[in-house]
Design an enzyme around this catalytic site. Structure first.
Site, PDB file in Angstrom:
ATOM      1  N   TYR A 199      60.412  47.821   8.665  1.00 25.75           N
ATOM      2  CA  TYR A 199      60.792  47.636   7.255  1.00 25.75           C
ATOM      3  C   TYR A 199      61.963  46.650   7.162  1.00 25.75           C
ATOM      4  O   TYR A 199      61.919  45.684   6.390  1.00 25.75           O
ATOM      5  CB  TYR A 199      61.175  48.986   6.640  1.00 25.75           C
ATOM      6  CG  TYR A 199      61.624  48.877   5.196  1.00 25.75           C
ATOM      7  CD1 TYR A 199      60.695  48.767   4.160  1.00 25.75           C
ATOM      8  CD2 TYR A 199      62.974  48.859   4.863  1.00 25.75           C
ATOM      9  CE1 TYR A 199      61.103  48.649   2.833  1.00 25.75           C
ATOM     10  CE2 TYR A 199      63.395  48.752   3.544  1.00 25.75           C
ATOM     11  CZ  TYR A 199      62.454  48.650   2.532  1.00 25.75           C
ATOM     12  OH  TYR A 199      62.866  48.532   1.222  1.00 25.75           O
ATOM     13  N   SER A 237      65.851  43.923   0.495  1.00 27.15           N
ATOM     14  CA  SER A 237      66.526  45.214   0.677  1.00 27.15           C
ATOM     15  C   SER A 237      67.836  45.008   1.433  1.00 27.15           C
ATOM     16  O   SER A 237      67.964  44.073   2.235  1.00 27.15           O
ATOM     17  CB  SER A 237      65.640  46.155   1.498  1.00 27.15           C
ATOM     18  OG  SER A 237      66.367  47.314   1.878  1.00 27.15           O
TER      19      SER A 237
END
Ligand code: NAD
Length: 243
Positions: free
Chosen positions: A149, A135
C-alpha cells in the site's frame, strides 16, 4: 501557453466516488458548480462501474466518462483505492497476488487514467488538471502488512510530480493529496482494529481527518489552486507526519 483555468462548468471524472473520501470530493465539486461523473467498482449508485483490478478497466472507464461528459474532461481525480493486508509470511503466491492487486488498483489504474487525461488535454488544447489521492504512507510508510500500500502511494506521488514537470508548459497541472487517517468506512475499521486511542495519541491534532477536509482540498486543487502550485503534494494529517 494554454490557459489552464477550467471552463465553467468544469467537467470532472472522480474515481471511487461511491463512498468515503470520493463521495466528499464529488459533493465539494458539485457545490462549486462542476459537472461531475463519478465511478465505483460496479454499475449503479449513480456512478459508472468499472472494476479497476481488471487491467483494461481504467482505459474503458475513460471512454465512458468522456461520452457521459459530451467529449470533454477538464479534470481527473484519481481517488479509488484499496487498503488490503498481506502478511510477510504469507505463501509467495498469495504475497505476489496481494502486491499485484494493490499495485493494479491503486497505481496502474491511476496511471492509465492519467495517460488518457494527458493525451486528451493535449489533443483538445487548453490544458487540464489531475488530482491524485495518495496517502501519508507514501512518506511515512505503513504497517508491516501494508508495504505494498505504501509503495503504491509513493508511486502515485512520483507519478504526479513527473506529470507536473513534464507537461506544465502545455498547461497540464498535477497535484497530489496525502491524507493521514480519514474517517470513512475504511478508516473506521482500521481505527477499531488498532485500538482507537493509541492511534489517536500519535496525532497531535487529537483526531483523524474528515472526508470533508480532504474533499474540499481536492475540489480546490481541481478548480482553483494557483497554476504555479503544480507538482505540489498537500498533507492532511493533523501533524502526525510533518515533513
Ligand atoms: P473507501 O473504501 O471508503 O472507498 C474506496 C472507493 O474506491 C470506493 O468508491 C470503491 O468503490 C472504490 N474501489 C475500491 N476498489 C475498487 C476496484 N477494484 N475497482 C474500482 N473501484 C474500487 O476508501 P476511502 O477511505 O474513501 O479512500 C479513498 C482514497 O483515499 C483511497 O485511494 C485511499 O487509499 C486514500 N486514503 C484513505 C485514507 C483513509 O484513512 N480513509 C488515508 C489515506 C489515503
Amino acid at each position: 501557453m494554454s490557459p489552464v483555468v477550467a471552463p465553467s462548468p468544469a467537467h470532472v471524472l472522480v474515481t471511487g466516488s461511491t463512498r468515503g473520501i470520493g463521495a466528499a470530493i464529488v459533493e465539494a465539486l458539485a457545490a462549486r458548480g462542476a459537472r461531475v461523473v463519478g465511478h465505483g467498482s460496479r454499475d449503479g449508485e449513480g456512478a459508472l462501474g468499472a472494476d479497476l483490478s481488471d487491467p483494461a478497466a481504467a482505459d474503458g472507464l475513460w471512454d465512458r466518462a468522456l461520452a457521459a461528459l459530451d467529449g470533454r474532461i477538464d479534470v481527473l481525480v484519481n481517488n479509488a483505492g484499496i487498503f488490503e493486508p498481506v502478511a510477510v509470511d504469507a505463501p509467495l503466491e498469495a504475497w505476489q497476488a496481494g502486491w499485484g492487486r494493490t499495485i493494479q488498483i491503486n497505481l496502474q489504474a491511476s496511471a492509465d487514467l492519467c495517460r488518457r487525461a494527458v493525451l486528451h488535454f493535449r489533443e483538445r488544447g487548453g490544458g487540464g488538471r489531475i488530482v491524485n489521492i495518495a496517502s501519508r504512507a507514501a512518506y511515512r510508510g505503513d504497517s508491516p502488512a501494508h508495504w505494498h500500500y505504501a509503495a503504491s502511494k509513493a508511486g502515485m506521488v512520483g507519478m504526479t510530480k513527473s506529470i507536473a514537470r513534464g507537461y506544465a508548459a502545455e498547461g497540464i497541472l498535477a497535484f497530489a493529496i496525502c491524507p493521514g487517517f480519514t474517517m470513512t468506512g475504511m478508516a473506521g475499521d482500521y481505527l477499531a482494529s488498532r485500538g482507537g486511542d493509541k492511534l489517536l495519541a500519535d496525532i497531535p491534532l487529537g483526531r483523524v481527518a474528515t472526508a470533508e477536509e480532504v474533499g474540499g482540498t481536492a475540489a480546490w486543487l481541481a478548480l482553483e489552486a494557483p497554476v504555479s502550485m503544480t507538482g505540489a503534494v498537500i498533507d492532511i494529517n493533523g501533524a502526525s507526519y510533518v515533513r
